[in-house]
Design a protein around this motif. Structure first.
Motif, PDB file in Angstrom:
ATOM      1  N   UNK A   1       1.010  -1.140   0.310  1.00 32.38           N
ATOM      2  CA  UNK A   1       0.061  -0.005  -0.139  1.00 32.38           C
ATOM      3  C   UNK A   1       1.096   0.978  -0.013  1.00 32.38           C
ATOM      4  N   UNK A   2       0.742   2.048  -1.355  1.00 28.20           N
ATOM      5  CA  UNK A   2       1.317   3.164  -1.289  1.00 28.20           C
ATOM      6  C   UNK A   2       0.341   4.806  -0.822  1.00 28.20           C
ATOM      7  N   UNK A   3       1.321   5.437   0.558  1.00 31.79           N
ATOM      8  CA  UNK A   3       0.916   6.357   1.020  1.00 31.79           C
ATOM      9  C   UNK A   3       1.058   7.637   0.768  1.00 31.79           C
ATOM     10  N   UNK A   4       0.862   8.831   0.578  1.00 34.70           N
ATOM     11  CA  UNK A   4       1.166  10.005  -0.101  1.00 34.70           C
ATOM     12  C   UNK A   4       1.018  10.833   1.642  1.00 34.70           C
ATOM     13  N   UNK A   5       2.107  10.545   2.348  1.00 35.87           N
ATOM     14  CA  UNK A   5       1.779  11.506   3.305  1.00 35.87           C
ATOM     15  C   UNK A   5       2.188  13.144   3.424  1.00 35.87           C
ATOM     16  N   UNK A   6       1.505  14.321   2.278  1.00 33.66           N
ATOM     17  CA  UNK A   6       1.196  14.762   1.976  1.00 33.66           C
ATOM     18  C   UNK A   6      -0.261  15.316   2.114  1.00 33.66           C
ATOM     19  N   UNK A   7      -0.578  14.268   1.297  1.00 29.75           N
ATOM     20  CA  UNK A   7      -2.114  14.364   1.586  1.00 29.75           C
ATOM     21  C   UNK A   7      -2.708  14.282   2.633  1.00 29.75           C
ATOM     22  N   UNK A   8      -4.130  15.284   2.501  1.00 25.72           N
ATOM     23  CA  UNK A   8      -4.547  15.677   3.883  1.00 25.72           C
ATOM     24  C   UNK A   8      -5.788  14.412   3.940  1.00 25.72           C
ATOM     25  N   UNK A   9      -5.899  13.038   3.248  1.00 21.85           N
ATOM     26  CA  UNK A   9      -7.117  12.737   3.194  1.00 21.85           C
ATOM     27  C   UNK A   9      -5.945  11.593   4.313  1.00 21.85           C
ATOM     28  N   UNK A  10      -6.097  11.523   5.763  1.00 15.60           N
ATOM     29  CA  UNK A  10      -6.186  10.574   6.423  1.00 15.60           C
ATOM     30  C   UNK A  10      -6.603   8.600   6.524  1.00 15.60           C
ATOM     31  N   UNK A  11      -7.437   8.241   5.678  1.00 18.00           N
ATOM     32  CA  UNK A  11      -7.913   7.357   5.554  1.00 18.00           C
ATOM     33  C   UNK A  11      -7.470   6.197   5.044  1.00 18.00           C
ATOM     34  N   UNK A  12      -6.529   6.003   4.542  1.00 23.44           N
ATOM     35  CA  UNK A  12      -5.547   5.320   3.713  1.00 23.44           C
ATOM     36  C   UNK A  12      -4.709   4.398   4.735  1.00 23.44           C
ATOM     37  N   UNK A  13      -4.334   5.281   5.330  1.00 18.84           N
ATOM     38  CA  UNK A  13      -2.920   5.287   6.453  1.00 18.84           C
ATOM     39  C   UNK A  13      -4.097   4.364   7.935  1.00 18.84           C
ATOM     40  N   UNK A  14      -5.220   5.271   8.344  1.00 20.08           N
ATOM     41  CA  UNK A  14      -6.210   4.103   8.817  1.00 20.08           C
ATOM     42  C   UNK A  14      -6.341   3.102   8.902  1.00 20.08           C
ATOM     43  N   UNK A  15      -6.761   2.634   7.088  1.00 19.26           N
ATOM     44  CA  UNK A  15      -7.314   1.810   7.377  1.00 19.26           C
ATOM     45  C   UNK A  15      -5.997   0.267   7.348  1.00 19.26           C
TER      46      UNK A  15
END
Length: 215
Positions: free
Chosen positions: A168-182
């Motif tokens: 899973x590739x998460x862009x830490x610059x994104x304001x959307x934290x849903x990916x990290x939470x998933x």
């Protein structure tokens, strides 16, 4: 079949020994055995996919991963064992990006030549680009062994994925934290795995964690 310049997919008939040096009878052509770098059988490949492609020489990125010597065989793959899930309108242009490994022999590799995505007509493919932006779980090819979920749009499907290895590739610059939470929710029911034990080390600017999920 792979030669130094061409990839050929066609019906295999026999090894012809009637003219001295053995020749491979493939489709309507004959090829000297010494000119063939790799030959593989695929009984599932349909005739409507038969055809030829030019050989793309391996660059520094491919050589760095140890696939330089096995490249002719890799090019002959006809099953997408890798699925990249994300927003297709963004992923498709990125396939033309070039990457290399500093200090290694060879030039740049185009990502399209590394992944070799299935276009629906080519006999040679190693991956599939799958849309993750729909309202239903994206169907991945049955031969998928490795899946890449690119961004929050794709990572939301992580709990549904039943593939042996998933990144899973998460862009830490994104304001959307849903990916990290998933990812963290999925990790909570899994067993931690040391990233170093995977034979990979995160480069500067990248954070990594790994875990084994129980299905």
């Amino acid at each position: 079949m792979a030669t130094s310049q061409q990839l050929v997919a066609d019906q295999f008939f026999r090894i012809d020994r009637s003219h001295g040096e053995p020749r491979i009878h493939l489709g309507g052509t004959f090829w000297k055995v010494g000119a063939v770098h790799h030959l593989a059988a695929d009984r599932t490949l349909s005739a409507d996919r038969f055809g030829r492609r030019s050989v793309t020489p391996p660059g520094s990125l491919i050589r760095r991963t140890g696939h330089g010597d096995s490249w002719p065989g890799d090019l002959c793959a006809s099953k997408p064992t890798v699925s990249v899930v994300g927003i297709q309108s963004r992923l498709t242009p990125e396939l033309d990006m070039q990457a290399g490994w500093a200090g290694c022999e060879g030039g740049y590799d185009r990502l399209r030549d590394v992944l070799r995505p299935d276009d629906g007509t080519s006999p040679f493919s190693a991956s599939a680009i799958v849309s993750g932006g729909r309202d239903r779980f994206p169907a991945m090819p049955a031969d998928t062994l490795f899946a890449v979920l690119d961004g929050a749009t794709a990572i939301r499907w992580l709990p549904e994925v039943r593939i042996p290895v998933v990144v899973a590739l998460i862009d830490r610059s994104s304001a959307d934290e849903s990916a990290a939470m998933t990812v963290l929710q999925r990790r909570s029911i899994g067993e931690p795995v040391a990233v170093a034990g995977l034979g990979w080390r995160a480069i500067a600017g990248i954070e990594a964690l790994a875990f084994e999920a129980r299905i």
